[in-house]
Design an enzyme around this catalytic site. Sequence first.
Site, PDB file in Angstrom:
ATOM      1  N   LYS A  53     106.517  79.915  46.646  1.00 30.38           N
ATOM      2  CA  LYS A  53     107.775  79.671  46.014  1.00 30.38           C
ATOM      3  C   LYS A  53     107.923  78.122  45.814  1.00 30.38           C
ATOM      4  O   LYS A  53     108.299  77.538  44.790  1.00 30.38           O
ATOM      5  CB  LYS A  53     108.899  80.086  46.718  1.00 30.38           C
ATOM      6  CG  LYS A  53     109.088  81.490  46.608  1.00 30.38           C
ATOM      7  CD  LYS A  53     109.921  82.404  47.557  1.00 30.38           C
ATOM      8  CE  LYS A  53     109.651  83.898  47.414  1.00 30.38           C
ATOM      9  NZ  LYS A  53     110.449  84.644  48.421  1.00 30.38           N
ATOM     10  N   GLN A  97     114.541  84.448  53.145  1.00 31.89           N
ATOM     11  CA  GLN A  97     113.444  85.160  52.706  1.00 31.89           C
ATOM     12  C   GLN A  97     113.642  86.413  53.803  1.00 31.89           C
ATOM     13  O   GLN A  97     113.934  86.182  55.212  1.00 31.89           O
ATOM     14  CB  GLN A  97     112.362  84.135  53.490  1.00 31.89           C
ATOM     15  CG  GLN A  97     110.959  84.732  53.316  1.00 31.89           C
ATOM     16  CD  GLN A  97     110.361  85.060  52.034  1.00 31.89           C
ATOM     17  OE1 GLN A  97     110.631  84.379  51.079  1.00 31.89           O
ATOM     18  NE2 GLN A  97     109.910  86.282  51.912  1.00 31.89           N
ATOM     19  N   ASP A 120     117.908  86.257  43.812  1.00 22.84           N
ATOM     20  CA  ASP A 120     116.874  87.569  44.220  1.00 22.84           C
ATOM     21  C   ASP A 120     117.880  88.794  43.677  1.00 22.84           C
ATOM     22  O   ASP A 120     117.033  89.705  43.415  1.00 22.84           O
ATOM     23  CB  ASP A 120     116.993  87.670  45.766  1.00 22.84           C
ATOM     24  CG  ASP A 120     115.693  87.253  46.221  1.00 22.84           C
ATOM     25  OD1 ASP A 120     114.646  87.419  45.453  1.00 22.84           O
ATOM     26  OD2 ASP A 120     115.657  86.829  47.522  1.00 22.84           O
TER      27      ASP A 120
END
Length: 289
Positions: A53, A97, A120
């Site tokens: 990322k 995460q 997300d």
Amino acid sequence: MSAQILDGKKFSETLRKDIAGRVGALTRQGMQPGLAVILVGNDPASEIYVRNKENGCAEVGIHSESIRMPENTSQEALEAEIERLNADDRIHGILVQLPLPAHLDESAALAKILPEKDVDGFHLINAGRMMNGEKGVEACTPKGALYMIRQTGIDLNGKDAVIIGRSNIVGKPMAMLLLRENCTVTVCHSRTRNLAEHTRRADILVAAVGRAGLVTADMVKPGAVVIDVGINRVNGKVCGDVDFEAVKEVAGWITPVPGGVGKMTITMLLENTAEAAERKLALCTEARK
Ligand code: NDP
């Protein structure tokens, strides 16, 4: 005849050029998009994802911050970090995460992220918007998978789509997106009886389970679009849920693992971050009028 490969690397290259252009335009207007990733603990797979990322952000010009917190981080400390990032004007996207260490409450942490910074697409507000067919942040993996399905050029109206897996981050949002495209959607899971009977009807088959070799050639309709979301490690090698070599002889289109959906997931995260900054800029411009 062998299937056409839906090449996530190639699609990503094109998309990232476009995202870099949008990021450049935002930066020139004083709104460089920023992404913060919170990583709790030392899971080696998560470390790799976070590094990918960071590299993706650098490639397109997005400001990135990685916040590494120790394994024994408390819920309060994690939520305080999220609140800090919610209030940080340089940050337009916040990502926690997953998976978090077992003692932490994942849903409570995700709920703390401002919906407009939830790049997300896991926040209940964004999941709910998708469910209602309203505009919101779309979950990165299903969004990337849908992009790949669209690249086949087939008319999705009325197509039979079968998804194996019903998780909140892949299976369910994938079902919502394909329903929005007017597919007739079936969602299979570990209790599904006669899985192959369902998959053999699929014009579009999405496998999101996490079990190598689950989808074999006899389970696939000739000419189908096969999207392999699974990430598994067999003898140190990364592979998906689909028996790629055999299935590519039956399918019309297929995604490889690696180099398929995984690459697209990060590209969609970059796009969602750029979109979050674009929304913020539009709001600021509106407020100044
Ligand atoms: P989950 O473990 O949350 O969900 C797996 C799903 O598979 C569940 O719904 C489960 O059913 C179902 N399942 C398990 N065994 C079977 C079976 N034998 N037959 C049919 N269904 C079965 O996983 P995720 O959705 O988070 O991830 C799925 C895979 O995708 C993993 O390999 C993960 O690593 C990968 N992944 C890849 C991403 C990418 O960017 N490429 C991003 C996210 C995930 P039940 O609900 O009944 O338990």
